[in-house]
Design a protein around this motif. Structure first.
Motif, mmCIF file in Angstrom:
data_model
loop_
_atom_site.group_PDB
_atom_site.id
_atom_site.type_symbol
_atom_site.label_atom_id
_atom_site.label_comp_id
_atom_site.label_asym_id
_atom_site.label_seq_id
_atom_site.Cartn_x
_atom_site.Cartn_y
_atom_site.Cartn_z
ATOM 1 N N LEU A 1 37.086 33.558 21.983
ATOM 2 C CA LEU A 1 37.514 34.925 21.656
ATOM 3 C C LEU A 1 38.999 35.145 21.944
ATOM 4 C CD1 LEU A 1 34.491 37.009 23.006
ATOM 5 C CD2 LEU A 1 35.147 36.697 20.599
ATOM 6 N N LEU A 2 39.529 34.482 22.963
ATOM 7 C CA LEU A 2 40.912 34.726 23.371
ATOM 8 C C LEU A 2 41.916 33.771 22.732
ATOM 9 C CD1 LEU A 2 40.522 35.453 27.208
ATOM 10 C CD2 LEU A 2 40.796 37.078 25.322
ATOM 11 N N HIS A 3 41.437 32.706 22.078
ATOM 12 C CA HIS A 3 42.364 31.682 21.585
ATOM 13 C C HIS A 3 43.392 32.256 20.604
ATOM 14 C CE1 HIS A 3 43.986 27.918 20.136
ATOM 15 N NE2 HIS A 3 43.656 28.274 18.893
ATOM 16 N N ARG A 4 42.947 32.891 19.552
ATOM 17 C CA ARG A 4 43.883 33.377 18.528
ATOM 18 C C ARG A 4 44.799 34.478 19.059
ATOM 19 N NH1 ARG A 4 41.299 33.386 12.553
ATOM 20 N NH2 ARG A 4 43.503 33.714 12.136
ATOM 21 N N PRO A 5 44.270 35.486 19.799
ATOM 22 C CA PRO A 5 45.182 36.493 20.374
ATOM 23 C C PRO A 5 46.209 35.863 21.317
ATOM 24 C CG PRO A 5 42.928 37.297 20.434
ATOM 25 C CD PRO A 5 42.853 35.870 20.015
ATOM 26 N N THR A 6 45.804 34.834 22.091
ATOM 27 C CA THR A 6 46.733 34.191 23.025
ATOM 28 C C THR A 6 47.868 33.500 22.277
ATOM 29 O OG1 THR A 6 44.972 33.839 24.644
ATOM 30 C CG2 THR A 6 46.949 32.485 24.871
ATOM 31 N N VAL A 7 47.538 32.779 21.208
ATOM 32 C CA VAL A 7 48.567 32.115 20.390
ATOM 33 C C VAL A 7 49.510 33.148 19.798
ATOM 34 C CG1 VAL A 7 48.970 30.758 18.296
ATOM 35 C CG2 VAL A 7 47.132 30.107 19.882
ATOM 36 N N ALA A 8 48.952 34.236 19.279
ATOM 37 C CA ALA A 8 49.782 35.281 18.665
ATOM 38 C C ALA A 8 50.712 35.920 19.693
ATOM 39 C CB ALA A 8 48.890 36.336 18.022
ATOM 40 N N LEU A 9 50.214 36.155 20.922
ATOM 41 C CA LEU A 9 51.048 36.752 21.973
ATOM 42 C C LEU A 9 52.191 35.820 22.370
ATOM 43 C CD1 LEU A 9 48.336 38.393 24.244
ATOM 44 C CD2 LEU A 9 50.158 39.587 23.007
ATOM 45 N N ARG A 10 51.923 34.532 22.464
ATOM 46 C CA ARG A 10 52.988 33.583 22.797
ATOM 47 C C ARG A 10 54.066 33.553 21.710
ATOM 48 N NH1 ARG A 10 48.928 28.813 24.957
ATOM 49 N NH2 ARG A 10 48.827 29.522 27.135
ATOM 50 N N GLN A 11 53.619 33.574 20.454
ATOM 51 C CA GLN A 11 54.585 33.594 19.349
ATOM 52 C C GLN A 11 55.407 34.876 19.361
ATOM 53 O OE1 GLN A 11 51.956 33.039 16.004
ATOM 54 N NE2 GLN A 11 52.052 30.797 16.116
ATOM 55 N N ALA A 12 54.766 36.012 19.656
ATOM 56 C CA ALA A 12 55.472 37.287 19.715
ATOM 57 C C ALA A 12 56.497 37.292 20.848
ATOM 58 C CB ALA A 12 54.484 38.434 19.890
ATOM 59 N N ALA A 13 56.134 36.730 21.997
ATOM 60 C CA ALA A 13 57.057 36.669 23.122
ATOM 61 C C ALA A 13 58.244 35.766 22.803
ATOM 62 C CB ALA A 13 56.324 36.168 24.367
ATOM 63 N N SER A 14 57.958 34.636 22.140
ATOM 64 C CA SER A 14 59.032 33.713 21.774
ATOM 65 C C SER A 14 60.006 34.350 20.798
ATOM 66 C CB SER A 14 58.432 32.442 21.171
ATOM 67 O OG SER A 14 59.453 31.558 20.732
ATOM 68 N N ALA A 15 59.487 35.160 19.904
ATOM 69 C CA ALA A 15 60.329 35.816 18.894
ATOM 70 C C ALA A 15 60.884 37.154 19.373
ATOM 71 C CB ALA A 15 59.535 36.027 17.602
ATOM 72 N N GLU A 16 60.595 37.525 20.616
ATOM 73 C CA GLU A 16 61.033 38.804 21.186
ATOM 74 C C GLU A 16 60.543 39.989 20.360
ATOM 75 O OE1 GLU A 16 65.228 38.749 21.911
ATOM 76 O OE2 GLU A 16 65.097 37.231 23.475
ATOM 77 N N ARG A 17 59.294 39.882 19.891
ATOM 78 C CA ARG A 17 58.688 40.981 19.128
ATOM 79 C C ARG A 17 58.076 41.969 20.114
ATOM 80 N NH1 ARG A 17 57.076 40.563 13.926
ATOM 81 N NH2 ARG A 17 56.535 42.750 14.280
ATOM 82 N N HIS A 18 58.941 42.802 20.683
ATOM 83 C CA HIS A 18 58.488 43.743 21.709
ATOM 84 C C HIS A 18 57.517 44.787 21.137
ATOM 85 C CE1 HIS A 18 61.231 41.973 24.547
ATOM 86 N NE2 HIS A 18 62.249 42.137 23.711
ATOM 87 N N ASP A 19 57.637 45.064 19.837
ATOM 88 C CA ASP A 19 56.712 46.025 19.233
ATOM 89 C C ASP A 19 55.283 45.488 19.278
ATOM 90 O OD1 ASP A 19 57.505 43.987 17.484
ATOM 91 O OD2 ASP A 19 57.072 45.168 15.697
ATOM 92 N N LEU A 20 55.135 44.170 18.979
ATOM 93 C CA LEU A 20 53.802 43.579 19.035
ATOM 94 C C LEU A 20 53.296 43.477 20.474
ATOM 95 C CD1 LEU A 20 54.059 40.699 16.380
ATOM 96 C CD2 LEU A 20 52.990 42.945 16.135
#
Length: 422
Positions: A386-405
């Motif tokens: 359940l957490l795999h896809r949200p975790t990957v997306a959060l790491r990508q958002a942090a790397s891209a500095e997507r503070h909105d996400l």
């Protein structure tokens, strides 16, 4: 999916261009089929009148250019030429434009009522061609409700104003006494019916209605004490007509220069006032070169129309406010539907992961594995899945500095995390 409104109208294109882009009734079914068949198009409706041709579609991201190229191919026009006079609106702006069209705020004659009926016809044609899905169906129904509210709560529909009314108003500037004038009306549709009633109310009682089928002309002419003829009888009727107003769906001109020239000779060059409301035009432009003819097209009615526009501006401002409320309500409902779809999709994915973990756990029990170990493995696997896809997306958002996400994720995943609800 994106809502697109793409088209041309009397403000962006001349009558020459509009008549090239117009869809005749016989073309409409094939056009809807082709448009709906484009890979980028999910839903489609076509509105085509004398003053506008508009396409309303639910599209993929690249759909706009595909539709523009299709429109050019269908009418054998260069895309570059179309692009110069076409406009497009997306999502909320497209919904707002459709509502403004429906109540007559985007018409040549401000608040004219005919366009709502034409829009309902376009909606019905799209339904019959299976061009409508849930999005456009709901948008059109919402638009009709807003239009009804505007007509009920504002004065936008009071004091009949239309292209037909403008044509008669222009004629009144040329003829001092309508009671001695004879009128020839070509066509038997709604526009000509309005023209006939305006002329009759103004004092013209010698009315002749010409139509392809005499039956339709009979119904209109009979109600006003006039006479009906077929299109073949127009040359003879033209000799006795002081006013000629035409609005048909014919693909080619009905009145040519030669026909009018012969009628003028028999009239001993008594002048004829003509208004061609049709797109494509019913009267050859060369007719206007004759010395005893005053020929006007829909574009020439602008001065009369502007006078009427001023009288309706207060009601138009009220209508704009109601439309903004209508757009807001449509947008709100759309967001709710979008959220519901997202929730359904997310739950479906979560349930699939649950079922997979459950099957694996039951298989372990069937093999005689320790139940406690099976339950622990089930909890561990289900949590990871359940957490795999949200975790990957959060790491990508942090790397891209997507503070909105990241802020959205915090609100969705962590707010209320201290709750002890099992």
């Amino acid at each position: 999916m994106t809502l697109l409104a793409l088209g041309i109208n009397h403000r962006t294109a001349t009558v020459e261009v509009r008549e090239q882009v117009a869809f005749t009734p016989t073309q409409l079914e094939a056009a809807l089929g082709e448009l709906r068949g484009l890979p980028e198009v999910r839903e489609a409706a076509v509105l085509s009148t004398c003053n506008r041709t508009e396409l309303y579609c639910i599209i993929d991201a690249s759909g706009e250019q595909a539709i523009l190229h299709w429109l050019g191919r269908f009418h054998d026009l260069q895309v570059e030429d179309l692009s110069r006079c076409a406009y497009h609106y997306l999502d909320n702006d497209a919904a707002r434009h459709l509502m403004r069209v429906a109540v007559g705020l985007d018409s040549m004659v401000l608040g004219e009522p005919q366009i709502l009926g034409q829009l309902k016809d376009a909606y019905q044609s799209a339904r019959e061609a299976r061009g409508l899905g849930g999005e456009l169906e709901r948008l059109f129904q919402h638009t009709f409700a807003v239009a009804k509210q505007v007509r009920t709560e504002t004065g936008i529909g009071r004091n009949p104003v239309s292209v037909a009314y403008a044509a008669v108003s222009l004629a009144s500037r040329i003829f001092d006494d309508f009671s001695r004038s004879r009128a020839l009306l070509i066509g038997a549709g709604e526009t000509i019916e309005l023209v006939a009633r305006h002329l009759h109310d103004a004092g013209v009682h010698q009315l002749t209605v010409a139509n392809r089928t005499r039956e339709r002309a009979d119904r209109l002419a009979g109600s006003l004490g006039g006479r009906a003829i077929t299109l073949d009888e127009i040359p003879a009727a033209l000799e006795h007509s002081d006013i000629v107003i035409s609005s048909t769906a014919a693909p080619l001109p009905i009145l040519g220069k030669g026909m009018v020239e012969r009628a003028l000779k028999k009239r001993r060059h008594r002048p004829i006032f003509m208004v061609d409301i049709a797109v494509p035009r019913d009267i050859e432009p060369e007719v206007g070169e004759l010395g005893d003819v005053f020929l006007y097209t829909v574009d020439d009615l602008q001065e009369v129309i502007e006078e009427n526009r001023r009288h309706r501006q207060v009601a138009a401002d009220q209508a704009e406010s109601l439309i903004e409320r209508g757009v807001g309500a449509w947008q709100h409902e759309r967001r709710i539907r979008s959220g519901g779809e997202l929730i359904r999709d997310y739950r479906t994915r979560a349930e699939a992961l649950r079922d997979l973990s459950e099957q694996q756990a039951l298989a372990g029990l069937a093999r005689g594995e320790d139940p406690e170990a099976v339950v622990r493995r089930l909890a561990h696997q289900l949590t990871n899945r359940l957490l795999h896809r949200p975790t990957v997306a959060l790491r990508q958002a942090a790397s891209a500095e997507r503070h909105d996400l990241l802020d959205a994720a915090t609100a969705l995943l962590l707010d209320g995390s201290s709750d002890k609800t099992p």
